[in-house]
Structures are given as structure tokens and as C-alpha cells.
Design a protein around this motif. Structure first.
Motif, mmCIF file in Angstrom:
data_model
loop_
_atom_site.group_PDB
_atom_site.id
_atom_site.type_symbol
_atom_site.label_atom_id
_atom_site.label_comp_id
_atom_site.label_asym_id
_atom_site.label_seq_id
_atom_site.Cartn_x
_atom_site.Cartn_y
_atom_site.Cartn_z
ATOM 1 N N LEU A 1 0.887 -1.164 0.000
ATOM 2 C CA LEU A 1 0.000 0.000 0.000
ATOM 3 C C LEU A 1 0.924 1.213 0.000
ATOM 4 O O LEU A 1 1.662 1.437 0.968
ATOM 5 C CB LEU A 1 -0.889 0.001 1.251
ATOM 6 C CG LEU A 1 -1.540 -1.336 1.645
ATOM 7 C CD1 LEU A 1 -2.423 -1.158 2.873
ATOM 8 C CD2 LEU A 1 -2.345 -1.933 0.498
ATOM 9 N N ALA B 1 -5.829 2.188 -1.038
ATOM 10 C CA ALA B 1 -6.453 1.005 -0.413
ATOM 11 C C ALA B 1 -7.250 1.418 0.820
ATOM 12 O O ALA B 1 -6.779 2.206 1.637
ATOM 13 C CB ALA B 1 -5.379 0.004 0.001
ATOM 14 N N HIS C 1 -15.166 -0.140 5.635
ATOM 15 C CA HIS C 1 -15.369 -1.497 5.114
ATOM 16 C C HIS C 1 -14.803 -2.521 6.099
ATOM 17 O O HIS C 1 -14.143 -2.164 7.076
ATOM 18 C CB HIS C 1 -14.693 -1.660 3.748
ATOM 19 C CG HIS C 1 -13.192 -1.583 3.814
ATOM 20 N ND1 HIS C 1 -12.523 -0.406 4.079
ATOM 21 C CD2 HIS C 1 -12.238 -2.531 3.681
ATOM 22 C CE1 HIS C 1 -11.231 -0.644 4.097
ATOM 23 N NE2 HIS C 1 -11.021 -1.918 3.868
ATOM 24 N N ASP D 1 -12.467 -6.027 5.643
ATOM 25 C CA ASP D 1 -11.764 -6.798 4.626
ATOM 26 C C ASP D 1 -12.369 -8.188 4.483
ATOM 27 O O ASP D 1 -12.708 -8.843 5.465
ATOM 28 C CB ASP D 1 -10.278 -6.918 4.971
ATOM 29 C CG ASP D 1 -9.553 -5.624 4.636
ATOM 30 O OD1 ASP D 1 -10.135 -4.556 4.868
ATOM 31 O OD2 ASP D 1 -8.431 -5.694 4.117
ATOM 32 N N LEU E 1 -0.524 -5.055 9.306
ATOM 33 C CA LEU E 1 0.106 -4.015 8.491
ATOM 34 C C LEU E 1 1.399 -3.569 9.162
ATOM 35 O O LEU E 1 1.446 -3.410 10.396
ATOM 36 C CB LEU E 1 -0.818 -2.801 8.358
ATOM 37 C CG LEU E 1 -1.834 -2.795 7.210
ATOM 38 C CD1 LEU E 1 -2.839 -3.941 7.349
ATOM 39 C CD2 LEU E 1 -2.583 -1.473 7.155
ATOM 40 N N THR F 1 -5.444 5.145 10.543
ATOM 41 C CA THR F 1 -6.435 4.108 10.242
ATOM 42 C C THR F 1 -7.500 4.193 11.339
ATOM 43 O O THR F 1 -7.168 4.110 12.525
ATOM 44 C CB THR F 1 -5.797 2.706 10.204
ATOM 45 O OG1 THR F 1 -4.631 2.756 9.382
ATOM 46 C CG2 THR F 1 -6.769 1.673 9.648
ATOM 47 N N TRP G 1 -5.429 -6.118 13.394
ATOM 48 C CA TRP G 1 -6.805 -6.036 13.898
ATOM 49 C C TRP G 1 -7.596 -7.235 13.441
ATOM 50 O O TRP G 1 -7.246 -7.895 12.470
ATOM 51 C CB TRP G 1 -7.486 -4.738 13.481
ATOM 52 C CG TRP G 1 -7.792 -4.561 12.036
ATOM 53 C CD1 TRP G 1 -8.895 -4.997 11.368
ATOM 54 C CD2 TRP G 1 -7.006 -3.857 11.054
ATOM 55 N NE1 TRP G 1 -8.844 -4.611 10.054
ATOM 56 C CE2 TRP G 1 -7.694 -3.909 9.835
ATOM 57 C CE3 TRP G 1 -5.770 -3.186 11.100
ATOM 58 C CZ2 TRP G 1 -7.208 -3.326 8.661
ATOM 59 C CZ3 TRP G 1 -5.288 -2.600 9.940
ATOM 60 C CH2 TRP G 1 -6.002 -2.675 8.741
ATOM 61 N N HIS H 1 -13.219 -0.631 9.295
ATOM 62 C CA HIS H 1 -12.120 0.340 9.314
ATOM 63 C C HIS H 1 -12.123 1.221 8.078
ATOM 64 O O HIS H 1 -12.784 0.931 7.083
ATOM 65 C CB HIS H 1 -10.776 -0.373 9.484
ATOM 66 C CG HIS H 1 -10.421 -1.300 8.372
ATOM 67 N ND1 HIS H 1 -10.895 -2.586 8.282
ATOM 68 C CD2 HIS H 1 -9.652 -1.120 7.272
ATOM 69 C CE1 HIS H 1 -10.425 -3.161 7.198
ATOM 70 N NE2 HIS H 1 -9.669 -2.288 6.542
ATOM 71 N N ALA I 1 -9.199 3.910 5.961
ATOM 72 C CA ALA I 1 -7.873 4.542 5.858
ATOM 73 C C ALA I 1 -8.087 6.023 5.541
ATOM 74 O O ALA I 1 -8.693 6.357 4.526
ATOM 75 C CB ALA I 1 -7.068 3.865 4.751
ATOM 76 N N ARG J 1 3.385 7.576 2.105
ATOM 77 C CA ARG J 1 2.890 6.521 3.013
ATOM 78 C C ARG J 1 3.224 5.188 2.355
ATOM 79 O O ARG J 1 2.816 4.938 1.198
ATOM 80 C CB ARG J 1 1.387 6.666 3.208
ATOM 81 C CG ARG J 1 0.771 5.786 4.301
ATOM 82 C CD ARG J 1 -0.710 6.133 4.405
ATOM 83 N NE ARG J 1 -1.386 5.599 5.579
ATOM 84 C CZ ARG J 1 -2.085 4.469 5.597
ATOM 85 N NH1 ARG J 1 -2.153 3.718 4.506
ATOM 86 N NH2 ARG J 1 -2.712 4.077 6.695
HETATM 87 C C1 SIN Z 1 -6.845 -1.613 4.610
HETATM 88 O O1 SIN Z 1 -8.014 -1.328 4.412
HETATM 89 O O2 SIN Z 1 -6.473 -2.770 4.824
HETATM 90 C C2 SIN Z 1 -5.810 -0.489 4.595
HETATM 91 C C3 SIN Z 1 -5.820 0.317 5.834
HETATM 92 C C4 SIN Z 1 -4.767 1.389 5.850
HETATM 93 O O3 SIN Z 1 -3.958 1.491 4.916
HETATM 94 O O4 SIN Z 1 -4.745 2.162 6.820
#
Ligand code: SIN
Length: 294
Positions: A85, A100, A105, A107, A120, A136, A258, A265, A267, A277
């Protein structure tokens, strides 16, 4: 072996886990500690990590089968289960998926085997005036379930929701000017829409969660379309009430893990193209809890 220290954020979700080096082999007892902490806090920060990409993959794989994202976009060379990402452009080429997760949403709610966890690793974090950007955000789906009106809980008990990967993908292209190409026929066939119960029992803490999200949820299968759409619109607003939320601000070297049963979550896209980033991500399927769905 020192016992990891778990420091709760004091908010609806979130805790920091200190004393675990994720680059070192992790004992089964430590896997159990992480699982229990996920059951209690849903979102965990492991600060000050120094990981190779293989370390990230190996740690993530201790929790279940790793997903290879259907979009096949920006995978680590030779390690397709690690996705990049990034908004960094090198020699005119993007180095990762730049947008992303920029919308609420969960995942893999679009998968037959849903996601257990995301892991992450923050390698470059944008800053402005000394403050980190690109947070996030999370919202607690146990709190959202608990906060639903009782008559709606009764009305929705036993109902299922249809989820489609293409919904979020197209929303990014249509509403957010994303440079993503449309999904191909083959990609859409690989992830056809699937249904899951609107309420799940969280497999770690046994609590009921609301399992619907604005990113992928399309309709409530058992209700007339208009009624189902109105209820979904209500759920999408309800599930991000400020009191259910937790905002995670990144520090370079953080691993953020998570669980996706009890959270949704987002972003936060508050940084520009020159505020870099760069994050590597693994998605862990819920094979540990629902082997029959795999
Ligand atoms: C994700 O939705 O997995 C990405 C979250 C992020 O980049 O903070």
C-alpha cells in the motif's frame, strides 16, 4: 520468556502490545496471548518493530491462511500474500496501491471464507507540521450491535447480507477518482458475491457483532429491496457513531493488527501525493475459526 505487556487505549477499541519482537520466532503461548488480546481489544499496536517482508508474512501466517488479493495489484515480488500500500511513484510508476481502504469497510466480507485479521507494517508514514497523517480509523461492531434498537435486532435475526468485492472497487473509481482499472471478468468470477449472516457470534469473545459494512454490503437477502435498502442505510450510519470509534495514528515501525469480525475500518486520506505513506499488508483468512468454509 518475558510476558508481553498489554496497555489498553482506554477507548472503544485498541491496545498496545509491548515486549514482542515479531521478527523472532513466536511461541504458541504468545500466539494465544495475541488471540486473547484481539478478543478483548480488537486492534493491537506492536511498536518499534524491524521486520523483513518474510518476517511479516511468517508472523501473519501463524494466525491462519493468508489471502492473495483477487485484484493481483502490487504484490511483493515472489510473495503474493504480501500487498504493498503506497502512494510513492518511482520513475513514473506507482509502487503500490495508493488508495487502499479509503472508505469504511471490513476486509474480505466479500469472500466465502471471511477475514480474521489484517497485519500491516508501517515503513513510511506521512507527517505535516510534525503530526502523523494517514491514520487508520476503526469502529466497534460489538458496540454497534449492542446499540441497535431491540426491535431491529429481532427483525434482522437470522437474516443474511450479500457482499460484493466490486462494490468498493467501483465506488473508488466512480466517487474518488481512483486510477484503478475496472476488475476483469476473470477477477469478478474469482470473487462472486457471497452472503453472510447479518449478525455473527465473535469466535474469540463470544459476543454478537453486526456484520455488514458500507464497502461491500449490497442488500439484505430476505427482505423486499426497498425495506432492506432502508435498513442498510440506517446500519451504515449507525455503525460509525463517534462513541464506537478509535483512531490509530501511525509511527514508523508500528505493526498494526486487527480482527475483522468485530470491527470495520477506514484509511484516512488526509495526505498529499508528496507526503509518502508506504505500508506492507497481509490479510489472514478466518480458516482457524471456520475451516468448513475454506
Ligand atoms: C486496509 O483497508 O487494509 C488499509 C488500511 C490502511 O492502509 O490504513
Amino acid at each position: 520468556m518475558p510476558v508481553p505487556e498489554i496497555i489498553p487505549s482506554g477507548e472503544a477499541l485498541g491496545a498496545t502490545v509491548k515486549g514482542l519482537d515479531l521478527a523472532a520466532p513466536i511461541a504458541e503461548a504468545e500466539v494465544d496471548t495475541v488471540l486473547r488480546a484481539l478478543g478483548a481489544y480488537s486492534v493491537l499496536r506492536f511498536p518499534d518493530q524491524s521486520l523483513t517482508t518474510a518476517d511479516l508474512r511468517n508472523f501473519s501466517a501463524r494466525f491462519g491462511e493468508l489471502e492473495i488479493n483477487v485484484a493481483n495489484a502490487f504484490q511483493e515480488p515472489g510473495m503474493p500474500e504480501v500487498m504493498i500500500l503506497s502512494n510513492i511513484v518511482k520513475d513514473g510508476r506507482p509502487t503500490g496501491l495508493a488508495d487502499a481502504g479509503q472508505g469504511w469497510h471490513t476486509d474480505m466480507s466479500y469472500s466465502k471464507t471471511i477475514a480474521f485479521a489484517n497485519v500491516l507494517y508501517g515503513i513510511e508514514i506521512p507527517h505535516r507540521d510534525g503530526r502523523p497523517l494517514g491514520a487508520t480509523e476503526f469502529s466497534s461492531m460489538t458496540a454497534a450491535y449492542d446499540g441497535l434498537p431491540e426491535d431491529l435486532k429481532r427483525r434482522l435475526e437470522g437474516k443474511t447480507v450479500l457482499h460484493d468485492f466490486n462494490k468498493f472497487w467501483e465506488m473508488m473509481r466512480r466517487e474518488k477518482g481512483s486510477a484503478r482499472a475496472p476488475l476483469t471478468e476473470a477477477q469478478r468470477k474469482a470473487k462472486p458475491p457471497v452472503s453472510h449472516p447479518v449478525f455473527l457470534t465473535h469466535p474469540i469473545n463470544g459476543r454478537k457483532v453486526l456484520y455488514a459494512n458500507p464497502g461491500y454490503s449490497m442488500r439484505i437477502n430476505e427482505l423486499p429491496e426497498k425495506e432492506g435498502d432502508e435498513i442498510l442505510a440506517f446500519l451504515f450510519e449507525h455503525q460509525v457513531r463517534p462513541e464506537y470509534r478509535y483512531r490509530f495514528s501511525w509511527t514508523k515501525g508500528d505493526v498494526l493488527m486487527w480482527e475483522n469480525f468485530g470491527t470495520i475500518h477506514n484509511a484516512v486520506a488526509d495526505y498529499g501525493p508528496h507526503e509518502h505513506r508506504f505500508i506492507k499488508r497481509c490479510q489472514v483468512a478466518a480458516t482457524r475459526f471456520f475451516p468448513e468454509a475454506a
